[in-house]
Design a protein around this motif. Structure first.
Motif, short mmCIF file in Angstrom:
data_model
loop_
_atom_site.label_atom_id
_atom_site.label_comp_id
_atom_site.label_asym_id
_atom_site.label_seq_id
_atom_site.Cartn_x
_atom_site.Cartn_y
_atom_site.Cartn_z
N ALA A 127 -0.16 -1.53 11.98
CA ALA A 127 1.01 -2.16 11.37
C ALA A 127 0.75 -2.53 9.91
O ALA A 127 1.63 -2.42 9.06
N ALA A 128 -0.48 -2.97 9.62
CA ALA A 128 -0.83 -3.29 8.23
C ALA A 128 -0.72 -2.04 7.36
O ALA A 128 -0.14 -2.09 6.26
N ALA A 129 -1.28 -0.92 7.84
CA ALA A 129 -1.22 0.32 7.08
C ALA A 129 0.22 0.81 6.91
O ALA A 129 0.63 1.21 5.82
N ALA A 130 0.99 0.75 8.00
CA ALA A 130 2.38 1.22 7.93
C ALA A 130 3.20 0.36 6.98
O ALA A 130 4.01 0.87 6.20
N SER A 131 3.02 -0.95 7.04
CA SER A 131 3.79 -1.85 6.17
C SER A 131 3.43 -1.62 4.71
O SER A 131 4.32 -1.60 3.84
N TRP A 132 2.15 -1.45 4.44
CA TRP A 132 1.72 -1.19 3.06
C TRP A 132 2.35 0.10 2.54
O TRP A 132 2.87 0.13 1.41
N LEU A 133 2.35 1.15 3.35
CA LEU A 133 2.90 2.43 2.92
C LEU A 133 4.40 2.34 2.67
O LEU A 133 4.91 2.89 1.68
N VAL A 134 5.12 1.67 3.55
CA VAL A 134 6.57 1.53 3.38
C VAL A 134 6.89 0.78 2.10
O VAL A 134 7.75 1.20 1.30
N PHE A 135 6.19 -0.32 1.86
CA PHE A 135 6.50 -1.11 0.67
C PHE A 135 5.98 -0.43 -0.59
O PHE A 135 6.57 -0.61 -1.67
N TRP A 136 4.92 0.36 -0.49
CA TRP A 136 4.48 1.14 -1.64
C TRP A 136 5.55 2.16 -2.02
O TRP A 136 5.85 2.35 -3.21
N ALA A 137 6.15 2.81 -1.01
CA ALA A 137 7.24 3.75 -1.28
C ALA A 137 8.43 3.04 -1.92
O ALA A 137 9.06 3.56 -2.85
N LEU A 138 8.74 1.85 -1.43
CA LEU A 138 9.84 1.08 -2.02
C LEU A 138 9.51 0.68 -3.45
O LEU A 138 10.39 0.67 -4.32
N HIS A 139 8.26 0.32 -3.70
CA HIS A 139 7.82 -0.02 -5.05
C HIS A 139 8.03 1.15 -6.00
O HIS A 139 8.54 1.00 -7.11
N ARG A 140 7.64 2.35 -5.55
CA ARG A 140 7.80 3.53 -6.40
C ARG A 140 9.27 3.86 -6.60
O ARG A 140 9.70 4.21 -7.71
N ALA A 141 10.05 3.74 -5.53
CA ALA A 141 11.47 4.07 -5.63
C ALA A 141 12.22 3.09 -6.53
O ALA A 141 13.19 3.47 -7.20
N SER A 142 11.79 1.84 -6.53
CA SER A 142 12.48 0.81 -7.32
C SER A 142 11.99 0.77 -8.77
O SER A 142 12.49 -0.02 -9.56
#
Length: 220
Positions: A127-142
């Motif tokens: 869950a830590a890895a998945a959450s980091w990846l999702v928010f990293w993608a959001l960071h790049r998209a934003s």
């Protein structure tokens, strides 16, 4: 009675360490390079009261799981400090967030050993890895609208919520996003921020995670 005594002891130990240190920890974090403080830090007494109340609620919710409490009491104290820092200087400093990863893993490892629950520990890591990846993608998209500090915090919170279950991962983050949206709308309506102002997102993520932990304790 034994479980209640252990919970009270762990909560008291956390508060004895955290309450005196909190104001100094929050006050010593500087703004980002070239930035300024957006508001004064919380009064020491207010910060201490919020810390005591937040830990007390988590301890009460997790009274059936004393082995979990060291991890979640630590996360609660850290969360109060990080929220106060983010509100003051719009920053989630690495020197507070990054060391929390191995320490939280150690505390959850202790809980997994006591409860003979290696599956929970494995799920927390995933869950830590998945959450980091999702928010990293959001960071790049934003394009920076979501800060890198928020990404690192999301990984930490995802690990803690993953220990509780995937439903709490989704629920905690959804609550944080909802609180963030409502908070932004309220500030816009009150004229305290403009449409292009950046708001600290960490406090909302932390509040969502805290509410998920409390819910998990009340409704196991």
């Amino acid at each position: 009675m034994v479980e209640a005594g252990l919970v009270a002891l762990v909560a008291l130990a956390a508060l004895v360490v955290a309450v005196p240190l909190g104001p100094g920890v929050v006050a010593r974090v500087p703004p980002p390079p070239g930035g300024v403080a957006h508001r004064d830090g919380p009064a020491p007494r207010r910060l201490r009261v919020v810390t005591v109340l937040a830990v007390a609620v988590v301890a009460g919710a997790l009274h059936r799981h004393p082995s979990w409490l060291p991890a979640f009491a630590y996360l609660t104290v850290l969360g109060v400090w990080l929220a106060a820092v983010d509100l003051r200087v719009h920053r989630l400093p690495d020197h507070l967030v990054l060391p929390a990863y191995p320490l939280l893993a150690l505390l959850l490892g202790f809980a997994a050993l006591v409860d003979a629950a290696p599956g929970r520990l494995a799920r927390a890591g995933a869950a830590a890895a998945a959450s980091w990846l999702v928010f990293w993608a959001l960071h790049r998209a934003s394009r920076g609208g979501l800060g890198r500090g928020d990404v690192k915090l999301a990984g930490l919170l995802g690990g803690a919520l993953g220990w509780l279950g995937w439903g709490y991962v989704g629920g905690g983050f959804c609550t944080g996003v909802l609180l963030g949206g409502l908070g932004a709308l309220a500030l816009l309506a009150a004229g305290r921020v403009g449409r292009h102002d950046r708001l600290p997102y960490g406090p909302f993520l932390l509040a969502g995670a805290w509410s998920a932990v409390v819910q998990a304790g009340i409704h196991p």
